[in-house]
Design a protein around this motif. Structure first.
Motif, PDB file in Angstrom:
ATOM      1  N   UNK B 208       0.826  -1.207   0.000  1.00 47.60           N
ATOM      2  CA  UNK B 208       0.000   0.000   0.000  1.00 47.60           C
ATOM      3  C   UNK B 208       0.862   1.259   0.000  1.00 47.60           C
ATOM      4  N   UNK B 209       1.887   1.290   0.862  1.00 43.13           N
ATOM      5  CA  UNK B 209       2.692   2.507   0.970  1.00 43.13           C
ATOM      6  C   UNK B 209       3.488   2.731  -0.321  1.00 43.13           C
ATOM      7  N   UNK B 210       3.794   1.645  -1.027  1.00 39.14           N
ATOM      8  CA  UNK B 210       4.507   1.810  -2.299  1.00 39.14           C
ATOM      9  C   UNK B 210       3.597   2.481  -3.334  1.00 39.14           C
ATOM     10  N   UNK B 211       2.347   2.060  -3.386  1.00 43.14           N
ATOM     11  CA  UNK B 211       1.395   2.732  -4.287  1.00 43.14           C
ATOM     12  C   UNK B 211       1.160   4.169  -3.828  1.00 43.14           C
ATOM     13  N   UNK B 212       1.033   4.358  -2.512  1.00 43.37           N
ATOM     14  CA  UNK B 212       0.854   5.714  -1.989  1.00 43.37           C
ATOM     15  C   UNK B 212       2.048   6.609  -2.348  1.00 43.37           C
ATOM     16  N   UNK B 213       3.227   6.017  -2.456  1.00 40.00           N
ATOM     17  CA  UNK B 213       4.398   6.790  -2.884  1.00 40.00           C
ATOM     18  C   UNK B 213       4.319   7.119  -4.363  1.00 40.00           C
ATOM     19  N   UNK B 214       3.754   6.203  -5.142  1.00 41.13           N
ATOM     20  CA  UNK B 214       3.634   6.424  -6.583  1.00 41.13           C
ATOM     21  C   UNK B 214       2.615   7.505  -6.915  1.00 41.13           C
ATOM     22  N   UNK B 215       1.560   7.614  -6.081  1.00 42.74           N
ATOM     23  CA  UNK B 215       0.540   8.659  -6.314  1.00 42.74           C
ATOM     24  C   UNK B 215       0.894   9.954  -5.593  1.00 42.74           C
ATOM     25  N   UNK B 216       1.943   9.923  -4.774  1.00 38.42           N
ATOM     26  CA  UNK B 216       2.319  11.012  -3.856  1.00 38.42           C
ATOM     27  C   UNK B 216       1.319  11.201  -2.714  1.00 38.42           C
ATOM     28  N   UNK B 217       0.332  10.289  -2.603  1.00 41.51           N
ATOM     29  CA  UNK B 217      -0.572  10.377  -1.452  1.00 41.51           C
ATOM     30  C   UNK B 217       0.209  10.192  -0.156  1.00 41.51           C
ATOM     31  N   UNK B 218       1.240   9.343  -0.210  1.00 48.28           N
ATOM     32  CA  UNK B 218       2.048   9.147   0.990  1.00 48.28           C
ATOM     33  C   UNK B 218       2.620  10.477   1.470  1.00 48.28           C
ATOM     34  N   UNK B 219       3.063  11.302   0.515  1.00 50.31           N
ATOM     35  CA  UNK B 219       3.594  12.613   0.891  1.00 50.31           C
ATOM     36  C   UNK B 219       2.471  13.485   1.429  1.00 50.31           C
ATOM     37  N   UNK B 220       1.274  13.318   0.848  1.00 52.99           N
ATOM     38  CA  UNK B 220       0.119  14.052   1.370  1.00 52.99           C
ATOM     39  C   UNK B 220      -0.163  13.684   2.823  1.00 52.99           C
ATOM     40  N   UNK B 221      -0.124  12.385   3.125  1.00 54.66           N
ATOM     41  CA  UNK B 221      -0.306  11.961   4.520  1.00 54.66           C
ATOM     42  C   UNK B 221       0.779  12.590   5.400  1.00 54.66           C
ATOM     43  N   UNK B 222       1.981  12.636   4.871  1.00 53.31           N
ATOM     44  CA  UNK B 222       3.083  13.201   5.668  1.00 53.31           C
ATOM     45  C   UNK B 222       2.875  14.692   5.932  1.00 53.31           C
ATOM     46  N   UNK B 223       2.272  15.394   4.976  1.00 50.08           N
ATOM     47  CA  UNK B 223       1.933  16.806   5.204  1.00 50.08           C
ATOM     48  C   UNK B 223       0.991  16.902   6.404  1.00 50.08           C
ATOM     49  N   UNK B 224      -0.029  16.030   6.406  1.00 54.56           N
ATOM     50  CA  UNK B 224      -0.998  16.032   7.510  1.00 54.56           C
ATOM     51  C   UNK B 224      -0.302  15.685   8.829  1.00 54.56           C
ATOM     52  N   UNK B 225       0.521  14.656   8.783  1.00 56.87           N
ATOM     53  CA  UNK B 225       1.248  14.254   9.990  1.00 56.87           C
ATOM     54  C   UNK B 225       2.104  15.398  10.532  1.00 56.87           C
ATOM     55  N   UNK B 226       2.793  16.094   9.617  1.00 57.80           N
ATOM     56  CA  UNK B 226       3.656  17.206  10.045  1.00 57.80           C
ATOM     57  C   UNK B 226       2.832  18.288  10.730  1.00 57.80           C
ATOM     58  N   UNK B 227       1.675  18.609  10.146  1.00 63.50           N
ATOM     59  CA  UNK B 227       0.807  19.632  10.744  1.00 63.50           C
ATOM     60  C   UNK B 227       0.445  19.255  12.175  1.00 63.50           C
ATOM     61  N   UNK B 228       0.043  17.992  12.353  1.00 62.95           N
ATOM     62  CA  UNK B 228      -0.414  17.560  13.680  1.00 62.95           C
ATOM     63  C   UNK B 228       0.737  17.411  14.663  1.00 62.95           C
ATOM     64  N   UNK B 229       1.820  16.791  14.195  1.00 57.99           N
ATOM     65  CA  UNK B 229       2.949  16.493  15.078  1.00 57.99           C
ATOM     66  C   UNK B 229       3.618  17.763  15.574  1.00 57.99           C
ATOM     67  N   UNK B 230       3.763  18.749  14.676  1.00 58.03           N
ATOM     68  CA  UNK B 230       4.541  19.933  15.042  1.00 58.03           C
ATOM     69  C   UNK B 230       3.672  21.170  15.266  1.00 58.03           C
ATOM     70  N   UNK B 231       2.343  20.990  15.225  1.00 61.23           N
ATOM     71  CA  UNK B 231       1.413  22.102  15.470  1.00 61.23           C
ATOM     72  C   UNK B 231       1.696  23.270  14.530  1.00 61.23           C
ATOM     73  N   UNK B 232       1.704  22.934  13.250  1.00 66.56           N
ATOM     74  CA  UNK B 232       2.043  23.883  12.186  1.00 66.56           C
ATOM     75  C   UNK B 232       0.868  23.889  11.205  1.00 66.56           C
ATOM     76  N   UNK B 233       0.422  25.050  10.744  1.00 62.14           N
ATOM     77  CA  UNK B 233      -0.685  25.057   9.764  1.00 62.14           C
ATOM     78  C   UNK B 233      -0.231  24.520   8.403  1.00 62.14           C
ATOM     79  N   UNK B 234      -1.158  23.946   7.618  1.00 55.59           N
ATOM     80  CA  UNK B 234      -0.804  23.354   6.321  1.00 55.59           C
ATOM     81  C   UNK B 234      -0.066  24.324   5.396  1.00 55.59           C
TER      82      UNK B 234
END
Lengths: 402, 402
Positions: B208-234
């Motif tokens: 799944x994560x390999x496909x998510x990397x191919x669509x860049x959705x994995x990076x999208x999830x990481x954007x969300x994670x970064x916002x939550x983890x570091x309390x930073x707006x998108x």
């Protein structure tokens, strides 16, 4: 409000510091300035900043400045001169932070006195660490006051080091642009002209530091500075060539993580960092990360650039050797700029001076200055004996390095 | 001695965590393990680590494991099962640090309970932040316990953030390899095969994560994670493509300084960092800095990779939208892997599910799980209505996205 003294206010770093202060009028107050011989520039700085005290290098310049200020009704600034004047600027009781940016050994004493007086220090003067680093860093530790590097490489290292403790550092990686002769074959080095050597690919700097960048001696000095500033042995400081000079330096930690710092190449950035540390405040010095495309790296060629190896030798031996390295380099570079010696003679002269210098710890600024004078004398002697002028009159080149 | 529980001990991150623990026997003790359905692997882990408690997903697997351990005289490990068992592992009173590495929403409840029980947390489970990030980070703040990211990008950001305060961050730059289709023209995307999409250029990962990397959705999830983890707006989180994946991420501070982290691509490094933070301890995971040659960067193509924009939309709306994003993606990727839908259908299905989801804050893990189930149901419906199988029987493709 941080109250600032600048040693070397009319030089490049001094002017950049004032430009930073100009941008943040609520944060910084300029209390004391030490200028060189440029009375016009010092006058303008006094008029703009109204410092408590301003020192000129020579008494006659101080007299001229004092008269001009009096005429303009600006007599509130006390005008002093000489090394006593510089010390007065560096230790002024109303000063919190001293920017040490006088070029050469002239700034050593005042910088040392500033540290002894418990001032926080922003260091742009190379000699403070290369020649007197052991004295100055030991005193700063004793005072518990920060020594903040104002040059892009060590400032980068300082920033990366926030990612761990000094004991957790495996390597400091100083990046080097490689200078104008990165791709010049060694066989052509003997014919390098002053004009070619002054043509640095990345930074606009003074003439000596530009030549030092062309020989990589500047990077050698930075290795020594890194050792002293961060209390790291020379074996843990490495140089990597990075022609774009985008990444200013890197720190490799024992766990295998490496932190790198980059930014626009603007000296106001490390100055701002030093003046506001541990805070960071917004600036307009933006690096366009989205425009980032390629970063290139390669190892330095120590055969082409023996100055780098000489710096490692000097810092391994410590004390008087690093003083001699700096003094001999200054003399040799001046001789090269005058056309007296060739490009390849620069490391040769430094090496012979270094070999003739006894290692040993220096216990005071006076001892540093004495070692400096001795190394200069020795270097001048070798320049006279080995230069093109000497060769022109038929002395064989080899004998001067016997 | 740090006492550790691992949620997902037989998965890739779980095994890497045990490998790290193996390398530092004086530092880490394995107290509790939650495995999936691999009884053989769980048995070996129980034999090697003698945990106080080990949980299997299913009761029948727990029974089998218990019998085998009894035969081997290893009955000191209590064997439990199911979500109650996982919670028992996550909240074990002798545990200091919980590694959350169960894939999917199955790990949510136990991770939340670990945080509520005051455990320090190493987070490798994407859903904990994408689906339940607001709940988990709020609770961790309340407990005053660290949330340490165990993935190369956020771990890199965490390291770079040591160079300043969160309020001093101007931008977080997540690097993306760009996946296997970085240079594939958009016109060919509809014909991308499963095999092509599974061929990731840099990392060996699950399907799944390999496909998510191919669509860049994995990076999208990481954007969300970064916002939550570091309390930073998108708006402060950016993505930059960096095909070598050498630099794992970067932080740009308000003063214009940028810190970047790099290292070998080995998951044990962020695990070690999380387990030892704020210390760093020596490892054999060395990046050969002197072999560094070229690093390349370019901006992401949002037209080719709409999943990245969908992630920004979801995190801007917050709450149920990010739950739906994750759930719909999981369903769509599974359908792509089964050959039911095409590569370009993945973002189309996610978008329609997202559009049909009400935004709104979720107040409990139960609400998160309900929103997740609803989004999955909705995504399955759309897969059934839009897939190749549907098209094969003659339904026009457009209607399924009306």
């Amino acid at each position: 409000m941080k109250r600032i003294a600048i040693l070397g206010s009319t030089g490049s770093i001094g002017r950049s510091t004032l430009s930073v202060a100009e941008s943040y009028p609520d944060r910084f107050q300029i209390v004391a300035l030490a200028a060189g011989s440029n009375v016009d520039a010092a006058f303008e700085q006094a008029r703009r900043w109204r410092p408590r005290v301003l020192s000129m290098a020579a008494e006659k310049d101080a007299d001229r400045l004092r008269s001009r200020l009096k005429i303009e009704g600006l007599a509130a600034t006390e005008v002093v001169h000489g090394s006593a004047g510089t010390v007065q600027v560096a230790t002024h009781p109303e000063v919190d932070f001293v920017v040490s940016a006088i070029v050469g050994v002239a700034g050593l004493e005042a910088t040392y006195e500033a540290v002894k007086a418990g001032k926080a220090l922003g260091l742009a003067n190379k000699e403070c660490l290369v020649a007197a680093g052991e004295l100055i860093t030991t005193e700063a530790r004793k005072q518990g006051k920060p020594l903040l590097p104002i040059d892009s490489e060590h400032n980068a290292v300082h920033q990366c080091l926030r990612g761990g403790r000094v004991e957790e550092v495996d390597r400091i990686w100083l990046t080097a642009s490689g200078g104008p002769f990165l791709n010049t074959p060694a066989s052509k080095f003997a014919e390098i002209t002053v004009e070619e050597a002054l043509n640095h690919p990345t930074w606009k700097m003074g003439r000596r530091i530009t030549i030092d960048s062309a020989t990589l001696m500047n990077k050698g000095f930075e290795v020594i500075e890194a050792c002293r500033l961060f209390h790291i042995p020379p074996a843990k400081v490495e140089v990597i060539v990075h022609p774009q000079s985008t990444i200013h330096s890197m720190v490799e930690f024992v766990d295998g993580s490496i932190l790198a710092q980059f930014s626009v190449t603007d000296m106001r950035l490390p100055i701002l960092y030093a003046l506001t540390y541990p805070e960071r405040i917004p600036s307009d010095m933006r690096f366009a990360v989205s425009d980032l495309r390629h970063l290139d790296f390669c190892p330095p060629d120590l055969k082409k650039f023996p100055c780098l190896s000489l710096a490692y030798e000097a810092v391994e031996a410590g004390g008087a050797k690093t003083v001699a390295l700096n003094a001999a380099d200054e003399v040799a570079v001046a001789a090269f700029l005058e056309g007296t010696i060739g490009f390849n003679d620069i490391p040769r002269i430094i090496e012979t001076v270094l070999d003739a210098t006894e290692s040993g710890k220096l216990e005071s600024i006076a001892e540093v200055l004495a070692a400096d004078a001795e190394a200069r004398r020795s270097a001048h002697e070798r320049v006279a004996g080995s230069g093109r002028s000497a060769r022109k009159v038929g002395r064989p080149k080899a004998t001067s390095f016997a």
